[in-house]
Design an enzyme around this catalytic site. Sequence first.
Site, PDB file in Angstrom:
ATOM      1  N   LYS A  52       0.846  -1.206   0.000  1.00  0.00           N
ATOM      2  CA  LYS A  52       0.000   0.000   0.000  1.00  0.00           C
ATOM      3  C   LYS A  52       0.876   1.248   0.000  1.00  0.00           C
ATOM      4  O   LYS A  52       0.598   2.213  -0.727  1.00  0.00           O
ATOM      5  CB  LYS A  52      -0.951  -0.018   1.212  1.00  0.00           C
ATOM      6  CG  LYS A  52      -2.044  -1.077   1.053  1.00  0.00           C
ATOM      7  CD  LYS A  52      -2.880  -1.307   2.302  1.00  0.00           C
ATOM      8  CE  LYS A  52      -3.837  -2.484   2.045  1.00  0.00           C
ATOM      9  NZ  LYS A  52      -4.720  -2.787   3.170  1.00  0.00           N
ATOM     10  N   GLN A  96      -4.819  -1.592   9.272  1.00  0.00           N
ATOM     11  CA  GLN A  96      -4.718  -2.905   8.638  1.00  0.00           C
ATOM     12  C   GLN A  96      -5.383  -3.955   9.531  1.00  0.00           C
ATOM     13  O   GLN A  96      -5.121  -4.029  10.729  1.00  0.00           O
ATOM     14  CB  GLN A  96      -3.238  -3.238   8.380  1.00  0.00           C
ATOM     15  CG  GLN A  96      -3.008  -4.518   7.601  1.00  0.00           C
ATOM     16  CD  GLN A  96      -3.567  -4.483   6.176  1.00  0.00           C
ATOM     17  OE1 GLN A  96      -3.672  -3.434   5.555  1.00  0.00           O
ATOM     18  NE2 GLN A  96      -3.937  -5.635   5.660  1.00  0.00           N
ATOM     19  N   ASP A 119     -10.959   2.819   3.403  1.00  0.00           N
ATOM     20  CA  ASP A 119     -11.284   1.395   3.245  1.00  0.00           C
ATOM     21  C   ASP A 119     -12.776   1.191   2.965  1.00  0.00           C
ATOM     22  O   ASP A 119     -13.182   0.120   2.501  1.00  0.00           O
ATOM     23  CB  ASP A 119     -10.942   0.635   4.542  1.00  0.00           C
ATOM     24  CG  ASP A 119      -9.612  -0.093   4.481  1.00  0.00           C
ATOM     25  OD1 ASP A 119      -9.253  -0.574   3.392  1.00  0.00           O
ATOM     26  OD2 ASP A 119      -8.955  -0.186   5.530  1.00  0.00           O
TER      27      ASP A 119
END
Length: 277
Positions: A52, A96, A119
């Site tokens: 990422k 995460q 997200d």
Amino acid sequence: MTAIIDGKAISQKIKDELKEEVARKKAQGRSATLAVIQVGNDPASTVYVGNKKKACAYIGIESESFELPEETTQDELLEVIDRLNDDPGITGILVQLPVPAHIDEDTIIRRISPLKDVDGFHPMSVGALCIGEKGFVSCTPAGIMKLLEYSGIDVSGKECVVIGRSNIVGKPMSLLLLRANGTVTICHSKTKNLKEVASRADILVVAIGRPRMINEEYVKDGAVVIDVGIHRMEDGKLCGDVDFDRVKDKCSAITPVPGGVGPMTIAMLMYNVVSAM
Ligand code: GUN
């Protein structure tokens, strides 16, 4: 001939388009910084987080890493999120997953400002998707819609079957297919006659987390098959939830594993980050 949908190439194209958009936005004085938080050092998470950050660098945006020890308390993590929510220099926040067992994932997801929820996991983001309002869309299902679009596969009026009902993939996937005017069926572990239901699909999306479970008996002739699963087998090879070799000659298009859905998740994360810029 079956089309093998090349997620690597499509994700690269999207990232290159985003790179240009970032340059245009920067020229207007705008900027973006993604905060990436990892708690503990799960090796798979470390790889994902690294990818990422690399993608951010590639498209020309900043990323800031927060590597917190496994023993971090929930309150400490919430404090970090609060600080980032209030920081005008941070445009996107990502924690995460999974987080260690002593931390409640839902509490963490809800604490991230919906304005920075790249997200797309916050209930506000999911709710906005549900009623067709603007908001961040969960990256993997958004990536699958892009794969269909770039492959010239029209969803409107098609029988779409999604196997799996997770909050991250199955549910938002169903909503996106519905928004694109598909006729959508969601299957799960309690579904009776899964083979019969799955083989009605013109577009079959499989996100069950069981290696090679879906074989040709679940697939209609000429269907489009999208495989969200990824598993490392004992021989070290990767495979999906779909038995690729048994299905590939029956369908009109299929995503491989690796190189299908996987690369799209990060591309769509970048898409979300740029849209918050
Ligand atoms: N863990 C596995 N996939 C994801 C994802 O898309 N986002 C976050 N934050 N964690 C994950």
